[in-house]
Design a protein around this motif. Structure first.
Motif, PDB file in Angstrom:
ATOM      1  N   LEU A  96      23.063  -5.451  11.181  1.00  0.00           N
ATOM      2  CA  LEU A  96      24.419  -4.918  11.183  1.00  0.00           C
ATOM      3  C   LEU A  96      24.704  -4.345   9.799  1.00  0.00           C
ATOM      4  O   LEU A  96      24.512  -5.031   8.785  1.00  0.00           O
ATOM      5  CB  LEU A  96      25.434  -6.011  11.519  1.00  0.00           C
ATOM      6  N   ARG A  97      25.124  -3.089   9.790  1.00  0.00           N
ATOM      7  CA  ARG A  97      25.332  -2.415   8.505  1.00  0.00           C
ATOM      8  C   ARG A  97      26.742  -1.822   8.449  1.00  0.00           C
ATOM      9  O   ARG A  97      27.167  -1.118   9.378  1.00  0.00           O
ATOM     10  CB  ARG A  97      24.303  -1.301   8.328  1.00  0.00           C
ATOM     11  N   VAL A  98      27.469  -2.113   7.374  1.00  0.00           N
ATOM     12  CA  VAL A  98      28.804  -1.558   7.186  1.00  0.00           C
ATOM     13  C   VAL A  98      28.669  -0.144   6.627  1.00  0.00           C
ATOM     14  O   VAL A  98      27.982   0.071   5.622  1.00  0.00           O
ATOM     15  CB  VAL A  98      29.643  -2.434   6.235  1.00  0.00           C
ATOM     16  N   GLU A  99      29.301   0.832   7.277  1.00  0.00           N
ATOM     17  CA  GLU A  99      29.240   2.218   6.845  1.00  0.00           C
ATOM     18  C   GLU A  99      30.583   2.639   6.234  1.00  0.00           C
ATOM     19  O   GLU A  99      31.518   1.835   6.147  1.00  0.00           O
ATOM     20  CB  GLU A  99      28.858   3.109   8.031  1.00  0.00           C
ATOM     21  N   TYR A 100      30.673   3.918   5.837  1.00  0.00           N
ATOM     22  CA  TYR A 100      31.927   4.404   5.250  1.00  0.00           C
ATOM     23  C   TYR A 100      33.037   4.377   6.297  1.00  0.00           C
ATOM     24  O   TYR A 100      32.802   4.680   7.470  1.00  0.00           O
ATOM     25  CB  TYR A 100      31.753   5.830   4.724  1.00  0.00           C
ATOM     26  N   PRO A 101      34.257   4.030   5.907  1.00  0.00           N
ATOM     27  CA  PRO A 101      35.374   4.029   6.864  1.00  0.00           C
ATOM     28  C   PRO A 101      35.609   5.433   7.437  1.00  0.00           C
ATOM     29  O   PRO A 101      35.316   6.442   6.800  1.00  0.00           O
ATOM     30  CB  PRO A 101      36.569   3.572   6.015  1.00  0.00           C
ATOM     31  N   GLU A 102      36.123   5.468   8.654  1.00  0.00           N
ATOM     32  CA  GLU A 102      36.484   6.721   9.301  1.00  0.00           C
ATOM     33  C   GLU A 102      37.859   6.566   9.933  1.00  0.00           C
ATOM     34  O   GLU A 102      38.334   5.449  10.151  1.00  0.00           O
ATOM     35  CB  GLU A 102      35.462   7.096  10.382  1.00  0.00           C
ATOM     36  N   ASN A 103      38.474   7.697  10.263  1.00  0.00           N
ATOM     37  CA  ASN A 103      39.763   7.662  10.932  1.00  0.00           C
ATOM     38  C   ASN A 103      39.570   7.631  12.443  1.00  0.00           C
ATOM     39  O   ASN A 103      38.751   8.370  12.989  1.00  0.00           O
ATOM     40  CB  ASN A 103      40.614   8.878  10.560  1.00  0.00           C
ATOM     41  N   VAL A 104      40.317   6.771  13.109  1.00  0.00           N
ATOM     42  CA  VAL A 104      40.423   6.768  14.569  1.00  0.00           C
ATOM     43  C   VAL A 104      41.886   7.084  14.860  1.00  0.00           C
ATOM     44  O   VAL A 104      42.764   6.261  14.621  1.00  0.00           O
ATOM     45  CB  VAL A 104      40.024   5.417  15.183  1.00  0.00           C
ATOM     46  N   GLY A 105      42.144   8.278  15.363  1.00  0.00           N
ATOM     47  CA  GLY A 105      43.515   8.749  15.441  1.00  0.00           C
ATOM     48  C   GLY A 105      44.043   8.971  14.041  1.00  0.00           C
ATOM     49  O   GLY A 105      43.400   9.630  13.215  1.00  0.00           O
ATOM     50  N   TYR A 110      37.240   0.406   9.831  1.00  0.00           N
ATOM     51  CA  TYR A 110      35.952  -0.003   9.295  1.00  0.00           C
ATOM     52  C   TYR A 110      34.878   0.304  10.334  1.00  0.00           C
ATOM     53  O   TYR A 110      35.077   0.104  11.535  1.00  0.00           O
ATOM     54  CB  TYR A 110      35.941  -1.499   8.988  1.00  0.00           C
ATOM     55  N   VAL A 111      33.731   0.780   9.883  1.00  0.00           N
ATOM     56  CA  VAL A 111      32.653   1.164  10.791  1.00  0.00           C
ATOM     57  C   VAL A 111      31.460   0.239  10.562  1.00  0.00           C
ATOM     58  O   VAL A 111      30.997   0.081   9.432  1.00  0.00           O
ATOM     59  CB  VAL A 111      32.226   2.628  10.584  1.00  0.00           C
ATOM     60  N   VAL A 112      30.972  -0.366  11.644  1.00  0.00           N
ATOM     61  CA  VAL A 112      29.799  -1.236  11.591  1.00  0.00           C
ATOM     62  C   VAL A 112      28.771  -0.696  12.567  1.00  0.00           C
ATOM     63  O   VAL A 112      29.077  -0.457  13.739  1.00  0.00           O
ATOM     64  CB  VAL A 112      30.156  -2.687  11.946  1.00  0.00           C
ATOM     65  N   SER A 113      27.546  -0.482  12.087  1.00  0.00           N
ATOM     66  CA  SER A 113      26.465   0.032  12.923  1.00  0.00           C
ATOM     67  C   SER A 113      25.491  -1.097  13.228  1.00  0.00           C
ATOM     68  O   SER A 113      25.030  -1.799  12.327  1.00  0.00           O
ATOM     69  CB  SER A 113      25.742   1.170  12.206  1.00  0.00           C
ATOM     70  N   GLY A 114      25.208  -1.282  14.514  1.00  0.00           N
ATOM     71  CA  GLY A 114      24.264  -2.315  14.939  1.00  0.00           C
ATOM     72  C   GLY A 114      22.984  -1.690  15.455  1.00  0.00           C
ATOM     73  O   GLY A 114      23.025  -0.744  16.245  1.00  0.00           O
ATOM     74  N   THR A 115      21.844  -2.190  15.023  1.00  0.00           N
ATOM     75  CA  THR A 115      20.555  -1.643  15.450  1.00  0.00           C
ATOM     76  C   THR A 115      19.663  -2.755  15.988  1.00  0.00           C
ATOM     77  O   THR A 115      19.737  -3.911  15.548  1.00  0.00           O
ATOM     78  CB  THR A 115      19.831  -0.930  14.293  1.00  0.00           C
ATOM     79  N   ARG A 116      18.836  -2.367  16.980  1.00  0.00           N
ATOM     80  CA  ARG A 116      17.835  -3.261  17.568  1.00  0.00           C
ATOM     81  C   ARG A 116      16.568  -2.463  17.792  1.00  0.00           C
ATOM     82  O   ARG A 116      16.609  -1.245  17.967  1.00  0.00           O
ATOM     83  CB  ARG A 116      18.330  -3.810  18.902  1.00  0.00           C
ATOM     84  N   GLU A 117      15.460  -3.153  17.798  1.00  0.00           N
ATOM     85  CA  GLU A 117      14.173  -2.477  17.973  1.00  0.00           C
ATOM     86  C   GLU A 117      14.111  -1.798  19.340  1.00  0.00           C
ATOM     87  O   GLU A 117      14.405  -2.400  20.377  1.00  0.00           O
ATOM     88  CB  GLU A 117      13.024  -3.491  17.852  1.00  0.00           C
ATOM     89  N   PHE A 124      30.602   0.382  15.929  1.00  0.00           N
ATOM     90  CA  PHE A 124      31.864  -0.287  16.212  1.00  0.00           C
ATOM     91  C   PHE A 124      32.887   0.135  15.162  1.00  0.00           C
ATOM     92  O   PHE A 124      32.600   0.137  13.959  1.00  0.00           O
ATOM     93  CB  PHE A 124      31.683  -1.805  16.164  1.00  0.00           C
ATOM     94  N   TYR A 125      34.084   0.455  15.629  1.00  0.00           N
ATOM     95  CA  TYR A 125      35.162   0.890  14.740  1.00  0.00           C
ATOM     96  C   TYR A 125      36.297  -0.133  14.838  1.00  0.00           C
ATOM     97  O   TYR A 125      36.925  -0.267  15.895  1.00  0.00           O
ATOM     98  CB  TYR A 125      35.669   2.272  15.138  1.00  0.00           C
ATOM     99  N   PHE A 126      36.557  -0.847  13.740  1.00  0.00           N
ATOM    100  CA  PHE A 126      37.583  -1.887  13.718  1.00  0.00           C
ATOM    101  C   PHE A 126      38.778  -1.405  12.912  1.00  0.00           C
ATOM    102  O   PHE A 126      38.624  -0.926  11.779  1.00  0.00           O
ATOM    103  CB  PHE A 126      37.030  -3.171  13.091  1.00  0.00           C
ATOM    104  N   ASP A 127      39.968  -1.518  13.487  1.00  0.00           N
ATOM    105  CA  ASP A 127      41.183  -1.098  12.804  1.00  0.00           C
ATOM    106  C   ASP A 127      41.329  -1.839  11.478  1.00  0.00           C
ATOM    107  O   ASP A 127      41.207  -3.068  11.424  1.00  0.00           O
ATOM    108  CB  ASP A 127      42.398  -1.362  13.687  1.00  0.00           C
ATOM    109  N   GLU A 128      41.578  -1.087  10.424  1.00  0.00           N
ATOM    110  CA  GLU A 128      41.617  -1.671   9.083  1.00  0.00           C
ATOM    111  C   GLU A 128      42.731  -2.708   8.952  1.00  0.00           C
ATOM    112  O   GLU A 128      42.583  -3.700   8.242  1.00  0.00           O
ATOM    113  CB  GLU A 128      41.802  -0.560   8.045  1.00  0.00           C
TER     114      GLU A 128
END
Length: 208
Positions: A96-105, A110-117, A124-128
């Protein structure tokens, strides 16, 4: 609601309508822990269903054969069916990696990217301010590359101590649909037959 409140929810039943192309379709959603979900859309020609029973998933439409899910579609269905997914996110994704924040509306998320093999990433975009999940983006492989599916969540309401979205919009290239919940009940008994795979009709006998 926190881990304790989420763990106290073994089932959920939601009734509402799905709007597609301006048409409202009566819809029922049944969730059962662990990892079972059935979505029933009451269409004019009969019921359309999307089901994940904990092991396999499929869709059915009136007058058509059942279509099994595979690959990223199956993986996405399992995530959707997990009532306790917020508690399992670290187990589900190897990284799980935290990326740069983005606007939703008009609000920052906060943006979290999840990766699996062997699987495309899921974002995932979580309201700040509230910390609630506002958006999820996942991908399906196609001959033309990765096809995104975006799910926007809103109209959160507190049900039995858990903040629950009463509206979500699923958007793919060229199509989108919005489900608005009108009634939600939790910890209700759900018949296992809701998650049973339809038996295909016997082949028609061949004759002269």
């Amino acid at each position: 609601g926190g881990a304790a409140a989420i763990e106290r929810i073994p089932s959920r039943e939601e009734i509402g309508s799905t709007t597609v192309g301006g048409q409202a379709i009566r819809t029922e959603v049944f969730d059962q822990d662990p990892d079972k979900q059935t979505v029933i859309r009451h269409l004019p020609a009969g019921d359309g269903m999307t089901v994940f029973n904990g092991h396999e998933g499929w869709t059915s439409m009136p007058g058509r054969p059942v279509r099994d899910m595979h690959g990223a579609d199956l993986d996405g269905a399992q995530i959707d069916a997990d009532l306790h997914f917020p508690l399992h996110i670290e187990q589900t994704f190897a990284e799980l990696r935290v990326e740069y924040p983005e606007n939703v509306g008009n609000r920052e998320a906060y943006v979290v990217s999840g990766t699996r093999e062997g699987q495309p990433p899921v974002k995932f975009y979580f309201d700040e301010q509230s910390g609630l999940l506002e958006r999820l983006v996942r991908y399906t492989s196609s001959p033309l590359g990765l096809v995104p599916t975006r799910i926007d969540y809103g109209d959160y309401r507190n049900v039995d101590g858990v903040e629950t979205p009463f509206r979500w919009t699923v958007a793919q290239p060229g199509e989108s649909s919005t489900f608005q919940v009108e009634q939600a009940r939790q910890n209700v008994p759900i018949d296992d037959r809701e998650f049973a795979k339809p038996t295909p009709p016997p082949p028609k006998p061949s004759g002269p």
